[in-house]
Design a protein around this motif. Structure first.
Motif, PDB file in Angstrom:
ATOM      1  N   GLY A   1      45.945  35.202  42.284  1.00 54.05           N
ATOM      2  CA  GLY A   1      45.688  36.257  43.250  1.00 54.05           C
ATOM      3  C   GLY A   1      46.446  37.538  42.985  1.00 54.05           C
ATOM      4  O   GLY A   1      46.423  38.456  43.801  1.00 54.05           O
ATOM      5  N   VAL A   2      47.120  37.636  41.831  1.00 55.32           N
ATOM      6  CA  VAL A   2      47.896  38.825  41.470  1.00 55.32           C
ATOM      7  C   VAL A   2      47.562  39.177  40.021  1.00 55.32           C
ATOM      8  O   VAL A   2      47.443  38.291  39.174  1.00 55.32           O
ATOM      9  CB  VAL A   2      49.417  38.583  41.608  1.00 55.32           C
TER      10      VAL A   2
ATOM     11  N   PRO B   1      40.243  46.645  32.556  1.00 54.33           N
ATOM     12  CA  PRO B   1      40.444  46.627  34.016  1.00 54.33           C
ATOM     13  C   PRO B   1      40.508  45.194  34.527  1.00 54.33           C
ATOM     14  O   PRO B   1      39.614  44.398  34.268  1.00 54.33           O
ATOM     15  CB  PRO B   1      39.198  47.363  34.534  1.00 54.33           C
ATOM     16  N   GLU B   2      41.575  44.871  35.218  1.00 49.92           N
ATOM     17  CA  GLU B   2      41.842  43.477  35.584  1.00 49.92           C
ATOM     18  C   GLU B   2      41.574  43.244  37.060  1.00 49.92           C
ATOM     19  O   GLU B   2      42.009  44.017  37.922  1.00 49.92           O
ATOM     20  CB  GLU B   2      43.297  43.132  35.261  1.00 49.92           C
ATOM     21  N   ALA B   3      40.836  42.178  37.337  1.00 48.51           N
ATOM     22  CA  ALA B   3      40.618  41.771  38.723  1.00 48.51           C
ATOM     23  C   ALA B   3      41.864  41.055  39.234  1.00 48.51           C
ATOM     24  O   ALA B   3      42.509  40.308  38.502  1.00 48.51           O
ATOM     25  CB  ALA B   3      39.401  40.852  38.814  1.00 48.51           C
ATOM     26  N   SER B   4      42.187  41.287  40.487  1.00 45.34           N
ATOM     27  CA  SER B   4      43.377  40.653  41.058  1.00 45.34           C
ATOM     28  C   SER B   4      43.077  39.279  41.628  1.00 45.34           C
ATOM     29  O   SER B   4      43.984  38.462  41.797  1.00 45.34           O
ATOM     30  CB  SER B   4      43.973  41.538  42.152  1.00 45.34           C
ATOM     31  N   GLY B   5      41.789  38.995  41.901  1.00 47.15           N
ATOM     32  CA  GLY B   5      41.486  37.744  42.579  1.00 47.15           C
ATOM     33  C   GLY B   5      41.938  37.814  44.029  1.00 47.15           C
ATOM     34  O   GLY B   5      42.369  38.853  44.535  1.00 47.15           O
ATOM     35  N   ARG B   6      41.865  36.676  44.706  1.00 45.44           N
ATOM     36  CA  ARG B   6      42.261  36.659  46.111  1.00 45.44           C
ATOM     37  C   ARG B   6      42.739  35.270  46.503  1.00 45.44           C
ATOM     38  O   ARG B   6      42.043  34.278  46.284  1.00 45.44           O
ATOM     39  CB  ARG B   6      41.105  37.057  47.017  1.00 45.44           C
TER      40      ARG B   6
END
Length: 737
Positions: free
Chosen positions: A454-455, A463-468
């Motif tokens: 999630g981080v 470009p990096e997704a942070s997730g959740r």
């Protein structure tokens, strides 16, 4: 005589006027002298410099972009010469210029037909350029378009270059210009990680060359445009090419050349005397990069994923955090995007890639966030152990469904009574639904974030997704305070609003394997000079040590070992006698997307679940962690797990070959009950410390009035169990990444 001596009356008037004339002449000559003094003495150097610049032109010399090599030294990205053909319209087609009397050049033959034949232009291309030439030569003034070069053909073949060079004297007005073009010898392999190079666009160039740039001082230009971008330059658009642009780019050089009033270059001793020192500055080539990716392992990943339409795979060295493999499918050929084939081909390629519904330009390993499914259960189990909310040896009954409020949650099978180890091995949802009642969502989130879920990982490539990783507060904000217990049940099995990237999940399992050290991902190993000497080395960097008790890590690792090696494990059918692998399967339900064209085949594909398998090898002394995600692939045990096992098998073969050892034998063992005792004896549980006695779990929280239902993440949901009263509401649609 006396009349001659008498002063005439008009002489006085003349003398009076003469004084004024003399004064005017004196002032005029004084102004001329002052102006000459100002121009020749005070501003002489300035005007001499302007005059010098009128005949001396500084010509830019291109630099060479740095080379990118893999961990074994194989070239993944370099520069090759591309030959472009330019013509001067007025010279290749004198007949297109206006007719002039007594013109010496009136009888010059057209060289354009032979140039077009040499370049093998098709009729449409030739007609288009013919029209362009005639339009340019409507006016043949010195600075008109008739005497400016135009591009005819890009990246021509070497035999065509040789033919043009051989007949250069017979083809006036044609020039072959060599320019470096980025070249990727392995084409699609690791294309998302490497990225591509493209011509700088007007919007980007405007950021480096703002209004008034030409009038700025050298220091000001260096500040706003440190890399010296100009129109037509190439720059890194994505991936490593973009992240290390300043390292790879280099610095262009220049040389001074003499030009005449028509802008033509002059050579010879007289021209050389006009050039002041320094006459030339050599370009500085870009520095090379050695990355951590192993292209041979990348080829193995591509072979293993060949049968799948979309997905991602990550291979991580658990001892350093270095990325040995980073794969996303579908991919693209960066050679098609680097401009070597011309702008028309570039536009066509981009149009095709962005029209593809499988999103080939998206780096799914870094930029894609997906529900982790059952692979998340390891962290839910750790949350229960850390908070002493569960006794891992206590058994919970699984009848394939679980009622919560007015709805039920289901599982893939009737597992009977299982403890924590068996629940992880058999991927029992019911066990974790009950565990979710004993541990809060926030406690699960704390453990997940300890492992970096999630981080953003900080890889810094794409470009990096942070997730959740949702929390009670996040749901309270989203649903305006209407938090429901079903949210925690969904989170416990990695469904609902829980999303991670394959890279995050790989680093988290690497931390599980190495005893709790979470590394920052590393993809560039060293920066090297052109002679191979190392200028900068990037050592492994520890992000944090997870705050988890060692005995709890050992217990979960033992459960992950049983997934592959226990006869009841979901991946036991893939066990190899010569490869000791630990891991976790997962099948994550996703939001069903309706295809825009209502194609039933596409609808069937998008309705399928995401298949996961996260593993590390070898179990006793882990070296690598392998993550495989098959987007809309189906079940994790049957789709993703075989791919990961093949990748591990190839890794073992490659490592043995490079070490000079014979490649390990590989054979599928029979799934027989007789193999269970031997397998259990090899379990790493014998190194785990005895867990502290856990208190009885607290009483479950009261059911919400409208809990959110869940769906299993290990297999497609079965129908309602026999005897269930009332129809179950439709399953929720998890957030689509």
């Amino acid at each position: 005589m006396s009349d001659l001596l008498v002063t005439r009356s008009d002489v006085g008037e003349f003398r009076k006027r003469y004084k004024y004339f003399a004064l005017v002449v004196f002032i005029a000559f004084a102004a001329v002298i002052v102006r000459l003094f100002q121009l020749q003495i005070m501003q002489g150097d300035s005007y001499a410099g302007i005059a010098h610049e009128n005949i001396i032109r500084r010509v830019t010399i291109s630099t060479t972009r740095g080379v990118i090599r893999d961990s074994q030294g194989k070239i993944l990205a370099s520069s090759r010469p591309a030959y472009n053909v330019y013509i001067v319209p007025g010279r290749v087609m004198p007949s297109a210029r206006p007719v002039r009397r007594n013109s010496v050049e009136a009888d010059e033959p057209d060289s354009w037909p032979r140039i077009a034949e040499t370049l093998r232009l098709n009729p449409d291309e030739r007609a288009r350029i013919d029209e362009k030439i005639r339009s340019a030569c409507a006016n043949d003034a010195t600075k008109s378009p008739c005497w400016r070069q135009i591009l005819v053909r890009e990246d021509i073949a070497r035999d065509t270059v040789a033919e043009l060079k051989q007949h250069q004297a017979e083809l006036p007005g044609a020039e072959v210009v060599s320019s470096p073009v980025r070249y990727y010898p392995f084409k699609n392999l690791a294309s998302h990680a490497l990225g591509y190079v493209t011509e700088i666009d007007a919007e980007t160039l405007a950021r480096f060359r703002p209004e008034g740039y030409e009038s700025m001082s050298t220091a000001e230009r260096q500040k706003v445009n440190p890399l010296g971008y100009e129109a037509g330059d190439a720059f890194g658009a994505t991936g490593i090419e973009r992240a290390f642009e300043s390292t790879l780019r280099g610095q262009r050089g220049w040389e001074k050349r003499v030009v005449d009033a028509h802008g033509r270059y002059r050579t010879g001793p007289e021209a050389d005397r006009l050039i002041d020192a320094p006459a030339r500055q050599e370009p500085i080539p870009g520095r090379d990069l050695r990355i951590t990716i192993d292209i041979e392992l990348e080829q193995a990943i591509e072979r293993a994923m060949r049968a799948q339409l979309a997905g991602a795979a990550v291979v991580i060295d658990v001892r350093t955090g270095r990325l040995l493999g980073l794969y996303s499918k579908p991919d693209f050929d960066p050679n098609d995007l680097s401009g070597g084939g011309g702008k028309a081909r570039l536009r066509e390629t981009f149009k095709k890639l962005y029209a593809d519904p499988l999103r080939p330009m998206l780096d799914k390993a870094i930029s894609g966030a997906f529900q982790p499914g059952s692979t998340f259960k390891a962290f839910t189990a750790l949350a229960g152990l850390e908070n002493r909310a569960v006794n891992p040896e206590e058994r919970e009954r699984c009848d394939s469904y679980y009622y919560w409020g007015r709805r039920f949650f289901h599982c893939m099978h009737v597992h009977g009574k299982v403890n924590m180890r068996e629940a992880i091995a058999e991927s029992c949802n019911i066990y974790f639904f009950k565990l979710a009642q004993a541990v809060t969502m926030d406690q699960i989130a704390v453990v997940a974030r300890e492992f970096g879920l999630g981080v953003r990982t900080g890889i810094g490539v794409n470009p990096e997704a942070s997730g959740r990783i949702p929390t009670h507060a996040w749901y309270a904000l989203r649903y305006r305070g209407q938090f429901r217990g079903g949210f925690t049940l969904n989170t416990a099995i990695g469904q609902g609003d829980t999303t991670v990237t394959p890279l995050q999940l790989g680093l988290a399992y690497a931390a599980l394997a190495n005893g709790g050290t979470l590394y920052l991902p590393q993809i560039v190993r060293t920066v090297e000079a052109s002679d191979g000497s190392v200028e900068q080395d990037f050592p492994p960097r520890v992000r944090q040590k997870v705050k988890i008790a060692p005995e709890n890590l050992s217990r979960v690792n033992d459960a992950l070992w049983s997934v592959v090696n226990d006869p009841k494990g979901t991946a036991y059918g893939l066990r190899d006698d010569f490869l000791e692998v630990s891991g976790k399967t997962g099948t994550a339900q996703n939001e069903v997307r309706k295809p825009p064209d209502d194609d039933p085949k596409k609808a069937w594909y998008y309705a399928k679940d995401h298949a996961w398998f996260v593993s590390y090898y070898p179990s006793r002394a882990p070296e690598i962690a392998v993550v495989v995600l098959v987007e809309h692939g189906g079940a994790g045990p049957t789709i993703a797990a075989p791919i990961a096992i093949n990748i591990i098998r190839d890794y073992a073969r490659i490592a043995a070959t490079r070490a000079g050892r014979p490649p390990p034998r590989t054979s599928k063992s029979a799934s027989t009950p007789g193999a269970a005792p031997a397998a259990r004896a090899a379990s790493p549980a014998n190194v785990a410390a005895a867990p502290a006695p856990a208190p009885p779990p607290p009483a479950p929280a009261p059911a919400s009035t409208e809990p959110v239902p869940s769906t299993p993440d290990s297999e497609p949901p079965p129908s309602a169990p026999p005897g269930a009263t009332g129809g179950a509401p439709p399953d929720p649609k998890p957030v689509t990444p």
